[in-house]
Design an enzyme around this catalytic site. Structure first.
Site, PDB file in Angstrom:
ATOM      1  N   TYR A  73       0.971  13.581  26.731  1.00  0.00           N
ATOM      2  CA  TYR A  73       1.332  13.849  25.331  1.00  0.00           C
ATOM      3  C   TYR A  73       2.776  13.450  25.025  1.00  0.00           C
ATOM      4  O   TYR A  73       3.041  12.718  24.063  1.00  0.00           O
ATOM      5  CB  TYR A  73       1.129  15.341  25.008  1.00  0.00           C
ATOM      6  CG  TYR A  73       1.336  15.644  23.540  1.00  0.00           C
ATOM      7  CD1 TYR A  73       0.257  15.721  22.663  1.00  0.00           C
ATOM      8  CD2 TYR A  73       2.617  15.838  23.014  1.00  0.00           C
ATOM      9  CE1 TYR A  73       0.452  15.973  21.313  1.00  0.00           C
ATOM     10  CE2 TYR A  73       2.815  16.086  21.667  1.00  0.00           C
ATOM     11  CZ  TYR A  73       1.737  16.159  20.821  1.00  0.00           C
ATOM     12  OH  TYR A  73       1.919  16.402  19.495  1.00  0.00           O
ATOM     13  N   PHE A 125       3.394  -7.161   0.480  1.00  0.00           N
ATOM     14  CA  PHE A 125       1.941  -7.015   0.509  1.00  0.00           C
ATOM     15  C   PHE A 125       1.580  -5.820  -0.369  1.00  0.00           C
ATOM     16  O   PHE A 125       2.427  -4.971  -0.633  1.00  0.00           O
ATOM     17  CB  PHE A 125       1.482  -6.800   1.960  1.00  0.00           C
ATOM     18  CG  PHE A 125      -0.007  -6.749   2.102  1.00  0.00           C
ATOM     19  CD1 PHE A 125      -0.782  -7.847   1.785  1.00  0.00           C
ATOM     20  CD2 PHE A 125      -0.646  -5.595   2.541  1.00  0.00           C
ATOM     21  CE1 PHE A 125      -2.168  -7.800   1.902  1.00  0.00           C
ATOM     22  CE2 PHE A 125      -2.033  -5.551   2.658  1.00  0.00           C
ATOM     23  CZ  PHE A 125      -2.793  -6.644   2.343  1.00  0.00           C
ATOM     24  N   ASP A 126       0.330  -5.727  -0.815  1.00  0.00           N
ATOM     25  CA  ASP A 126      -0.002  -4.681  -1.792  1.00  0.00           C
ATOM     26  C   ASP A 126       0.184  -3.259  -1.268  1.00  0.00           C
ATOM     27  O   ASP A 126       0.718  -2.399  -1.947  1.00  0.00           O
ATOM     28  CB  ASP A 126      -1.400  -4.881  -2.390  1.00  0.00           C
ATOM     29  CG  ASP A 126      -2.502  -4.907  -1.352  1.00  0.00           C
ATOM     30  OD1 ASP A 126      -2.197  -4.879  -0.153  1.00  0.00           O
ATOM     31  OD2 ASP A 126      -3.687  -4.955  -1.742  1.00  0.00           O
ATOM     32  N   ASP A 216       8.971  -7.262   7.359  1.00  0.00           N
ATOM     33  CA  ASP A 216       7.586  -6.863   7.530  1.00  0.00           C
ATOM     34  C   ASP A 216       7.030  -7.954   8.441  1.00  0.00           C
ATOM     35  O   ASP A 216       6.758  -9.069   8.008  1.00  0.00           O
ATOM     36  CB  ASP A 216       6.874  -6.835   6.179  1.00  0.00           C
ATOM     37  CG  ASP A 216       5.388  -6.561   6.327  1.00  0.00           C
ATOM     38  OD1 ASP A 216       4.880  -6.620   7.467  1.00  0.00           O
ATOM     39  OD2 ASP A 216       4.727  -6.316   5.300  1.00  0.00           O
ATOM     40  N   ALA A 218       4.358  -8.497  10.509  1.00  0.00           N
ATOM     41  CA  ALA A 218       2.970  -8.576  10.985  1.00  0.00           C
ATOM     42  C   ALA A 218       2.596  -9.957  11.538  1.00  0.00           C
ATOM     43  O   ALA A 218       1.929 -10.063  12.557  1.00  0.00           O
ATOM     44  CB  ALA A 218       2.022  -8.199   9.842  1.00  0.00           C
ATOM     45  N   LYS A 259      -2.217  -7.772  13.448  1.00  0.00           N
ATOM     46  CA  LYS A 259      -2.220  -9.198  13.105  1.00  0.00           C
ATOM     47  C   LYS A 259      -1.852 -10.024  14.344  1.00  0.00           C
ATOM     48  O   LYS A 259      -2.667 -10.144  15.244  1.00  0.00           O
ATOM     49  CB  LYS A 259      -1.262  -9.461  11.940  1.00  0.00           C
ATOM     50  CG  LYS A 259      -1.866  -9.105  10.579  1.00  0.00           C
ATOM     51  CD  LYS A 259      -1.831  -7.661  10.276  1.00  0.00           C
ATOM     52  CE  LYS A 259      -2.202  -7.329   8.847  1.00  0.00           C
ATOM     53  NZ  LYS A 259      -2.222  -5.866   8.640  1.00  0.00           N
ATOM     54  N   HIS A 451      -8.091  -2.926  -5.657  1.00  0.00           N
ATOM     55  CA  HIS A 451      -9.077  -3.869  -5.143  1.00  0.00           C
ATOM     56  C   HIS A 451      -9.922  -3.276  -4.030  1.00  0.00           C
ATOM     57  O   HIS A 451     -11.021  -3.736  -3.772  1.00  0.00           O
ATOM     58  CB  HIS A 451      -8.458  -5.224  -4.782  1.00  0.00           C
ATOM     59  CG  HIS A 451      -7.575  -5.242  -3.587  1.00  0.00           C
ATOM     60  ND1 HIS A 451      -6.384  -4.601  -3.538  1.00  0.00           N
ATOM     61  CD2 HIS A 451      -7.723  -5.863  -2.399  1.00  0.00           C
ATOM     62  CE1 HIS A 451      -5.812  -4.824  -2.365  1.00  0.00           C
ATOM     63  NE2 HIS A 451      -6.621  -5.583  -1.648  1.00  0.00           N
TER      64      HIS A 451
HETATM   65  N1  F0G Z   1       2.245  -6.019   5.727  1.00  0.00           N
HETATM   66  C1  F0G Z   1       1.509  -7.133   5.625  1.00  0.00           C
HETATM   67  C2  F0G Z   1       2.158  -8.456   5.388  1.00  0.00           C
HETATM   68  C3  F0G Z   1       0.119  -7.030   5.705  1.00  0.00           C
HETATM   69  O1  F0G Z   1      -0.615  -8.145   5.596  1.00  0.00           O
HETATM   70  C4  F0G Z   1      -0.465  -5.767   5.916  1.00  0.00           C
HETATM   71  C5  F0G Z   1      -1.899  -5.619   6.006  1.00  0.00           C
HETATM   72  C6  F0G Z   1       0.358  -4.643   6.045  1.00  0.00           C
HETATM   73  C7  F0G Z   1       1.723  -4.813   5.940  1.00  0.00           C
HETATM   74  C8  F0G Z   1      -0.195  -3.278   6.291  1.00  0.00           C
HETATM   75  O2  F0G Z   1      -0.584  -3.136   7.629  1.00  0.00           O
HETATM   76  O3  F0G Z   1      -3.056  -2.843   7.504  1.00  0.00           O
HETATM   77  O4  F0G Z   1      -1.778  -2.273   9.571  1.00  0.00           O
HETATM   78  O5  F0G Z   1      -1.583  -0.872   7.557  1.00  0.00           O
HETATM   79  N2  F0G Z   1      -2.677  -6.535   5.726  1.00  0.00           N
HETATM   80  C9  F0G Z   1      -4.104  -6.549   5.930  1.00  0.00           C
HETATM   81  C10 F0G Z   1      -4.637  -7.837   5.364  1.00  0.00           C
HETATM   82  C11 F0G Z   1      -4.844  -5.335   5.539  1.00  0.00           C
HETATM   83  O6  F0G Z   1      -5.863  -7.935   5.245  1.00  0.00           O
HETATM   84  O7  F0G Z   1      -3.853  -8.747   5.065  1.00  0.00           O
HETATM   85  P1  F0G Z   1      -1.826  -2.238   8.079  1.00  0.00           P
END
Ligand code: F0G
Length: 459
Positions: A73, A125-126, A216, A218, A259, A451
Site C-alpha cells: 500500500y 483537449f476537451d 500535456d 500524452a 497514449k 460529445h
Molecule cells: N490530454 C490529451 C491531449 C488527450 O488526448 C487526453 C485524452 C487527455 C489529456 C486525457 O487523458 O483520457 O487518460 O484521462 N484523450 C483521449 C482521446 C480520450 O481519445 O484522445 P485520459
C-alpha cells in the site's frame, strides 16, 4: 524496382477475433445507441478507431512487468521503478501517479487555479478544458492561425503563437495566469506537433513573466518523431534524446500514459519543484490515493515504468506513424479532404469539406461518424460542434469551433494495414452517397462534455 518494403517490426503472439455484424444489424445498433457512437458496444464494431487511448497492444515485456507489480500500500517497489523511469526518461525528480490523464489534470489544476484565472494553451483537449472550467478558470487558444486552415501544409501546426501569448498576458496581467500549457502533440488541432524551437520560445516568453510552463505530454514521443523528421538539427538524435530535451524546457507535465506509453490504464504528474510536489500530493490523497500508488495497482505502476523506457523505441514509433500516414494517404488518394499534414495518432477527415451541404448546426462530423459505422462497422469520432462549441456564461451565446473533423485514431500495434484499407474504402463509399446525408439533431444534451453523452437523431 519499387520502394523497399518495410514490414511491422514485431510478430504477433496473441490474437483477438473480430465480430462482424450485418448492415441491417448496424442500423439497429446505431439507433439504439441514440446515434452517438460512444454508446455502441464492442461486439457491434468491426474496426474501432474511436481512440488510441488505452486501446493499444502491449509488448511481451510490458505484459511480464505486470506480473512483477508490488502491491504494497505505502512504499511499493513498483512506485520506485516508476520514479526511476520518470527521472531517467523525462528528467523530472517528482512523480505523482494517477489513474489516467484527467485525474492528473484534476490534481494539478485543482491545486494551481483560482476563479477567474486564464490558461494560455496551444489548444487544450476537451477533458483538459473541462477540468480548467470546473475550477472557474478559462483556457485561451493561442495556437498558430494556420492550425485552423486544414488544407495548407505546415510542419508544426501545433505551435503556440507567441504574439497571442504576449497579448493575453498584457491584457489580463500575469497574476491571472498561473501557468501556460502546451499539448504535445496537439490532439484537438489534428495531432499536430510543436517544434523544439517553439517549445523553447514559449518557455522563454513565459519565464519573462515568471509564469511556469507545463506540458500535456500524452503523445510527446510522436511529437519527438516529427521533430526528428522535420526540424533541422535533430535527424541524427534518438527519440529518447529529443524527448528528454523537450521536457527539459518545462516545469512539469500531466501525462495520460494510455497514449504513447501504450498501457491500458495509468497517468501521472511529474514536476521539478519540491514544494509544488508537496502541495499536489495533499490533494492526491483526497482524490486518488496514497502518493506511492495514486489510483493505480502496483502492477499498473510497474508496467507504466517499463512502458516509459519502451515508448521511445525507434522502430515501433516509425511503424506507428507510418501506418497512420498510410491510412491518411489512402483516404486522400480517394479524393477525400483530410487535415494536412497527417497527424501522429490519427487521420482527421475534414467533414465540413466532405459534406459541404450539411451546416455546422447539423453536426457534420458526428453525422459522418454515424455513416461510416453504418457503412462498414468502423467507429471514428466526430470532433466538431458537439465536442468544442463554447457557451458564454453571461449571454448564453454559443460559438462554434472553426473545424468539423472526423477523427480516425489508430491504436498502436492492433490493426494491420489491410484494416486501414477497409476503412478508406468504406469512407469512399460514404462519400459516393454523401447527398443522402442531411445531418443530426440533438435530442438530449448534458451540461458539459457533450460529445460523450448527448443523444442524437438523423434529420
Ligand atoms: N490530454 C490529451 C491531449 C488527450 O488526448 C487526453 C485524452 C487527455 C489529456 C486525457 O487523458 O483520457 O487518460 O484521462 N484523450 C483521449 C482521446 C480520450 O481519445 O484522445 P485520459
Amino acid at each position: 524496382m519499387g520502394k523497399k518494403i518495410k514490414a511491422e517490426p514485431f510478430k504477433i503472439k496473441a490474437v483477438e477475433p473480430l465480430n462482424i455484424i450485418t448492415r441491417e444489424e448496424r442500423d439497429k445498433r446505431i439507433k439504439e445507441a441514440y446515434y452517438n457512437v460512444f454508446n455502441l458496444k464492442a461486439d457491434d464494431i468491426y474496426i474501432d478507431l474511436l481512440t488510441d487511448s488505452g486501446t493499444s497492444s502491449m509488448t511481451d515485456t510490458q505484459w511480464s512487468a505486470l506480473m512483477q507489480g508490488d502491491e504494497t500500500y505505502a512504499g511499493s517497489k513498483s512506485f520506485d521503478r516508476l520514479q526511476e523511469a520518470v527521472e531517467r526518461v523525462l528528467g523530472y525528480r517528482y512523480v505523482i501517479p494517477t489513474h489516467q490523464g484527467r485525474a492528473a489534470e484534476n490534481i494539478l489544476f485543482g491545486t494551481l487555479l483560482k476563479k477567474g484565472d486564464l490558461v494560455p494553451f496551444n489548444q487544450p483537449f476537451d477533458s483538459t478544458a473541462a477540468h480548467i472550467n470546473v475550477n472557474e478558470a478559462e483556457t485561451v487558444d493561442c495556437v498558430v492561425d494556420i492550425a485552423y486552415d486544414t488544407q495548407t501544409y505546415h510542419p508544426f501546426k501545433g505551435n503556440l503563437e507567441l504574439e497571442k501569448l504576449h497579448r493575453v498576458i498584457k491584457e489580463v496581467g500575469k497574476e491571472k495566469i498561473p501557468f501556460v500549457m502546451l499539448t504535445l502533440t496537439n490532439n484537438s488541432g489534428g495531432g499536430q506537433p510543436v517544434s523544439m524551437a517553439n517549445i523553447k520560445e514559449t518557455k522563454r516568453a513565459a519565464s519573462k513573466y515568471d509564469i511556469p510552463l507545463y506540458f500535456d505530454a500524452a503523445r510527446c514521443v510522436e511529437n519527438a518523431y516529427f521533430i526528428k523528421q522535420r526540424e533541422s538539427g535533430y535527424s541524427t538524435k534518438t527519440l529518447a534524446q529529443i524527448a528528454k530535451e523537450m521536457f527539459s524546457y518545462a516545469d512539469g507535465c500531466t501525462f495520460s500514459a494510455k497514449k504513447d506509453p501504450a498501457v491500458n490504464i495509468g497517468g501521472f504528474i511529474a514536476v521539478k519543484n519540491e514544494s509544488l510536489y508537496l502541495d499536489l500530493i495533499s490533494r492526491l490523497v483526497l482524490y486518488e490515493g496514497f502518493y506511492t500508488y495514486g489510483g493505480l495497482a502496483g502492477r499498473d505502476l510497474q508496467v507504466l515504468a517499463q512502458s516509459l523506457y519502451e515508448m521511445t523505441n525507434e522502430d515501433f514509433m516509425e511503424q506507428r506513424i507510418q501506418q497512420v500516414n498510410y491510412l491518411g494517404e489512402s483516404i486522400t488518394g480517394a479524393g477525400i479532404p483530410i487535415v494536412n499534414p497527417i497527424g501522429g495518432h490519427a487521420v482527421f477527415v475534414d467533414a465540413k469539406r466532405m459534406l459541404p451541404h450539411v451546416p455546422q448546426s447539423r453536426l457534420p462530423a458526428d453525422a459522418l461518424a454515424v455513416e461510416l459505422y453504418r457503412e462498414a462497422g468502423v467507429r471514428g469520432l466526430g470532433l466538431g460542434v458537439l465536442a468544442f462549441s463554447k457557451q458564454d456564461t453571461v449571454t448564453g451565446a454559443v460559438t462554434f469551433p472553426e473545424t468539423e473533423l472526423l477523427r480516425l485514431a489508430v491504436p498502436r500495434r492492433v490493426y494491420t494495414d489491410r484494416h486501414m484499407d477497409v476503412v478508406s474504402e468504406a469512407l469512399s463509399r460514404v462519400r459516393d452517397r454523401k447527398d443522402e446525408i442531411s445531418g443530426l439533431k440533438i435530442t438530449y444534451e448534458p451540461s458539459r462534455l457533450k460529445h460523450f453523452l448527448s443523444r442524437l437523431e438523423p434529420l
